[in-house]
Motif scaffolding. Structure first.
Motif, PDB file in Angstrom:
ATOM      1  N   ALA A   1       0.815  -1.219   0.000  1.00  0.00           N
ATOM      2  CA  ALA A   1       0.000   0.000   0.000  1.00  0.00           C
ATOM      3  C   ALA A   1       0.848   1.269   0.000  1.00  0.00           C
ATOM      4  O   ALA A   1       0.407   2.309  -0.478  1.00  0.00           O
ATOM      5  CB  ALA A   1      -0.939  -0.007   1.204  1.00  0.00           C
ATOM      6  N   SER A   2       2.078   1.187   0.494  1.00  0.00           N
ATOM      7  CA  SER A   2       2.938   2.372   0.533  1.00  0.00           C
ATOM      8  C   SER A   2       3.741   2.558  -0.752  1.00  0.00           C
ATOM      9  O   SER A   2       4.410   3.572  -0.920  1.00  0.00           O
ATOM     10  CB  SER A   2       3.890   2.290   1.732  1.00  0.00           C
ATOM     11  N   ALA A   3       3.661   1.574  -1.651  1.00  0.00           N
ATOM     12  CA  ALA A   3       4.428   1.657  -2.899  1.00  0.00           C
ATOM     13  C   ALA A   3       3.640   2.378  -3.982  1.00  0.00           C
ATOM     14  O   ALA A   3       2.413   2.422  -3.969  1.00  0.00           O
ATOM     15  CB  ALA A   3       4.794   0.256  -3.373  1.00  0.00           C
ATOM     16  N   ASP A   4       4.377   2.930  -4.925  1.00  0.00           N
ATOM     17  CA  ASP A   4       3.757   3.578  -6.084  1.00  0.00           C
ATOM     18  C   ASP A   4       3.710   2.653  -7.294  1.00  0.00           C
ATOM     19  O   ASP A   4       2.806   2.746  -8.117  1.00  0.00           O
ATOM     20  CB  ASP A   4       4.514   4.859  -6.434  1.00  0.00           C
ATOM     21  N   VAL A   5       4.719   1.775  -7.412  1.00  0.00           N
ATOM     22  CA  VAL A   5       4.806   0.840  -8.539  1.00  0.00           C
ATOM     23  C   VAL A   5       5.440  -0.453  -8.048  1.00  0.00           C
ATOM     24  O   VAL A   5       6.420  -0.426  -7.310  1.00  0.00           O
ATOM     25  CB  VAL A   5       5.667   1.409  -9.697  1.00  0.00           C
ATOM     26  N   MET A   6       4.875  -1.574  -8.474  1.00  0.00           N
ATOM     27  CA  MET A   6       5.486  -2.885  -8.246  1.00  0.00           C
ATOM     28  C   MET A   6       6.280  -3.220  -9.502  1.00  0.00           C
ATOM     29  O   MET A   6       5.711  -3.262 -10.602  1.00  0.00           O
ATOM     30  CB  MET A   6       4.383  -3.925  -8.019  1.00  0.00           C
ATOM     31  N   VAL A   7       7.584  -3.406  -9.343  1.00  0.00           N
ATOM     32  CA  VAL A   7       8.436  -3.742 -10.483  1.00  0.00           C
ATOM     33  C   VAL A   7       8.690  -5.245 -10.454  1.00  0.00           C
ATOM     34  O   VAL A   7       9.149  -5.790  -9.444  1.00  0.00           O
ATOM     35  CB  VAL A   7       9.764  -2.958 -10.447  1.00  0.00           C
ATOM     36  N   PHE A   8       8.386  -5.888 -11.548  1.00  0.00           N
ATOM     37  CA  PHE A   8       8.500  -7.345 -11.671  1.00  0.00           C
ATOM     38  C   PHE A   8       9.489  -7.641 -12.801  1.00  0.00           C
ATOM     39  O   PHE A   8       9.103  -7.714 -13.969  1.00  0.00           O
ATOM     40  CB  PHE A   8       7.112  -7.921 -11.981  1.00  0.00           C
TER      41      PHE A   8
END
Length: 167
Positions: free
Chosen positions: A62-69
């Motif tokens: 919830a505190s992230a702006d983008v999940m990088v995979f």
């Protein structure tokens, strides 16, 4: 912005592709694995949080702006759904897994240039991500399954097979 990776910290996850990117803001890695100590040494500016589960993991998402995979080899990537469920857009390479989950939904950016994908994902509305995640519920899976059975049963090919088996 906060760019997040969640998963095993191992060679097959291709973390160098993410950690080596020139991105504004912070990079956070949640998870553990055989490469953690070497990556922490090579990338001291990255926040390595170790393993998180339950509410603690949801709070990180919830505190992230983008999940990088950055993985090129995962077959599905459950963490993609976890991120979307928390309203976090995904940046990834256009490979199986991300293509299956993100596809053309607009809930992330898939690009051969992972930096461009990460920056592009910043523009994705969080509510769109959450709505897309809800299409992967058990209830939705059952509905799709039953719809497919109904379509197959109603098809002329199915009727021909059923007729041949009865006669």
């Amino acid at each position: 912005p906060v760019f997040l990776y969640v998963g095993r910290v191992a060679v097959e996850k291709n973390l160098d592709a993410f950690l080596g990117l020139d991105l504004p803001g912070s990079k956070v890695v949640v998870g553990d694995g055989p490469l953690r100590s070497s990556l922490q040494t090579r990338f001291p500016q990255v926040h390595f949080l170790g393993t998180r589960t339950g509410r603690a993991l949801a709070d990180v998402y919830a505190s992230a702006d983008v999940m990088v995979f950055p993985s090129l080899t995962d077959t599905f990537g459950m963490v993609l759904l976890e991120a979307l469920a928390c309203g976090v857009p995904v940046a990834a390479f256009p490979v199986m897994g991300p293509l299956d989950v993100i596809g053309k939904s607009g809930c992330g950016c898939l690009d051969d240039d992972l930096r461009r994908a990460a920056l592009g994902a910043l523009r994705v509305p969080r509510e769109k991500c959450r709505a897309h995640a809800l299409t992967f519920t058990w209830q939705e899976s059952v509905r799709q399954f039953l719809d497919n059975i109904g379509r197959a049963h109603a098809s002329p090919a199915c009727a021909a097979v059923a007729g041949a088996m009865a006669g």
